[in-house]
Design an enzyme around this catalytic site. Structure first.
Site, mmCIF file in Angstrom:
data_model
loop_
_atom_site.group_PDB
_atom_site.id
_atom_site.type_symbol
_atom_site.label_atom_id
_atom_site.label_comp_id
_atom_site.label_asym_id
_atom_site.label_seq_id
_atom_site.Cartn_x
_atom_site.Cartn_y
_atom_site.Cartn_z
ATOM 1 N N ASP A 67 36.473 47.668 45.644
ATOM 2 C CA ASP A 67 37.193 48.870 45.321
ATOM 3 C C ASP A 67 35.352 49.644 44.557
ATOM 4 O O ASP A 67 34.343 49.693 44.764
ATOM 5 C CB ASP A 67 37.459 48.041 43.885
ATOM 6 C CG ASP A 67 37.155 46.881 43.102
ATOM 7 O OD1 ASP A 67 35.364 46.632 43.294
ATOM 8 O OD2 ASP A 67 37.337 46.594 42.001
ATOM 9 N N ASN A 136 41.718 38.778 33.353
ATOM 10 C CA ASN A 136 42.969 39.354 32.840
ATOM 11 C C ASN A 136 43.645 38.800 34.708
ATOM 12 O O ASN A 136 45.409 38.529 34.723
ATOM 13 C CB ASN A 136 43.591 40.300 33.073
ATOM 14 C CG ASN A 136 43.062 41.597 33.998
ATOM 15 O OD1 ASN A 136 42.488 41.001 34.631
ATOM 16 N ND2 ASN A 136 44.061 42.634 33.674
ATOM 17 N N HIS A 138 42.465 39.680 37.410
ATOM 18 C CA HIS A 138 42.530 40.462 38.636
ATOM 19 C C HIS A 138 41.375 40.192 39.381
ATOM 20 O O HIS A 138 40.519 38.877 39.050
ATOM 21 C CB HIS A 138 42.198 42.381 38.052
ATOM 22 C CG HIS A 138 41.240 42.385 37.433
ATOM 23 N ND1 HIS A 138 41.280 43.415 36.572
ATOM 24 C CD2 HIS A 138 39.724 42.056 38.154
ATOM 25 C CE1 HIS A 138 39.826 43.942 36.649
ATOM 26 N NE2 HIS A 138 38.857 42.462 37.238
ATOM 27 N N GLU A 143 45.455 45.127 39.116
ATOM 28 C CA GLU A 143 45.475 44.374 37.671
ATOM 29 C C GLU A 143 47.141 44.063 37.781
ATOM 30 O O GLU A 143 47.633 43.976 38.399
ATOM 31 C CB GLU A 143 46.048 45.860 36.991
ATOM 32 C CG GLU A 143 44.670 46.074 36.448
ATOM 33 C CD GLU A 143 43.310 45.937 35.913
ATOM 34 O OE1 GLU A 143 43.284 45.036 36.193
ATOM 35 O OE2 GLU A 143 42.448 46.763 35.188
HETATM 36 C C1 F6R Z 1 34.292 44.094 40.799
HETATM 37 C C2 F6R Z 1 35.202 43.737 40.799
HETATM 38 C C3 F6R Z 1 36.205 43.004 39.502
HETATM 39 C C4 F6R Z 1 34.680 41.812 39.106
HETATM 40 C C5 F6R Z 1 36.224 41.257 38.028
HETATM 41 C C6 F6R Z 1 35.152 40.322 37.342
HETATM 42 O O1 F6R Z 1 34.110 44.781 42.141
HETATM 43 O O2 F6R Z 1 36.753 44.081 42.049
HETATM 44 O O3 F6R Z 1 37.669 42.445 39.713
HETATM 45 O O4 F6R Z 1 34.538 41.255 40.012
HETATM 46 O O5 F6R Z 1 36.242 42.159 36.608
HETATM 47 O O6 F6R Z 1 34.186 40.912 36.409
HETATM 48 P P1 F6R Z 1 32.287 40.555 35.995
HETATM 49 O O7 F6R Z 1 32.306 39.737 36.955
HETATM 50 O O8 F6R Z 1 31.462 41.717 35.897
HETATM 51 O O9 F6R Z 1 33.481 39.342 34.891
#
Ligand code: F6R
Length: 245
Positions: A67, A136, A138, A143
């Site tokens: 992403d 959440n 994701h 989302e």
């Molecule tokens: C990042 C991504 C997100 C993160 C997720 C967890 O490329 O796709 O799904 O993996 O938000 O983020 P952290 O690791 O910062 O808790």
């Protein structure tokens, strides 16, 4: 689903890095599916270390990232392209031309997503996809929703995601509200998937992902339908899984 409980973040990171290293040794021209955020930072550190020690060669690898924030270019220090350069690509011998991140500077979402889908189709199957898990549930920036979206699309970030990511920006107002993300179908078509989750703030999402019903309300739960998923987590993140299982 294989679950590894690590002693701490470093242990979890090393185990996850071992999977990438093993895959790369078996298939030097593999396609890596990569994630940003805090979760994989320790894993990237290990991979960089092993590369410096002469144990890992990235020269034939290709990568695709999950992403990118819509509106941020690669020179913005909070863009995911910048993150990847800073945490991995600048420190290993990967050919940057073969590293791919959605184009956050393309304002036309249809164009940006179509271009990334074409790129993914051209690159072929991802051999190992790295995922972090949102609080959440994701994965990528898929989302919670009423349905799973198969392919790359533009998402409006949930308020909780904006707040969670505000720690990297000067303020929550600066966090982009939209992002381009690979879809659930793109993620699920990887041959192998590894999920890294540490800390109690991930406990509920990890429980729902591993033990809850498969629902787009918890995007990570779809991973239950994949036959080659390995979860690398610490005791805090696994606390509810262990308590309720
Ligand atoms: C990042 C991504 C997100 C993160 C997720 C967890 O490329 O796709 O799904 O993996 O938000 O983020 P952290 O690791 O910062 O808790």
């Amino acid at each position: 689903m294989y679950i590894y409980e690590g002693k701490n973040y470093e242990d979890v990171s090393e185990r996850a890095a071992m999977v990438i290293a093993a895959e790369m040794m078996l298939k030097p021209d593999l396609v890596l599916g990569l994630a940003t955020g805090s979760s994989p930072v320790g894993m990237y550190k290990k991979l960089v270390q092993w590369h410096r020690e002469g144990k890992l060669d990235f020269s034939q690898a290709t990568s695709v990232n999950l992403d990118e924030y819509k509106g941020l270019g690669g020179d913005h220090d909070q863009s995911y392209r910048y993150f990847m350069n800073d945490n991995l690509f600048n420190h290993v011998n990967i050919d940057k031309e073969k590293t791919h991140v959605p184009n956050g500077l393309e304002p036309d979402a249809d164009k940006a997503c179509a271009a990334y889908n074409a790129l993914l189709d051209g690159v072929g199957k991802v051999d190992v996809q790295v995922l972090g898990l949102g609080g959440n549930g994701h994965i990528g920036f898929n989302e919670p929703d009423e349905r799973f979206t198969t392919r790359t699309h533009c998402v409006r970030l949930e308020e909780s995601t904006i707040q969670a990511n505000a720690r990297f920006f000067a303020s929550a107002e600066e966090v982009p509200t939209q992002a381009y993300t690979m879809g659930i179908g793109d993620i699920m078509s990887a041959r192998k998937i590894i999920v890294i989750a540490t800390g109690e703030q991930k406990a509920k999402a990890l429980y729902d992902t591993i033990c809850g019903p498969v629902t787009p309300r918890v995007p990570g739960s779809v991973l239950q339908l994949h036959s080659q998923v390995a979860v690398f987590a610490d005791a805090a993140a696994l606390s509810l899984v262990k308590e309720k299982r």
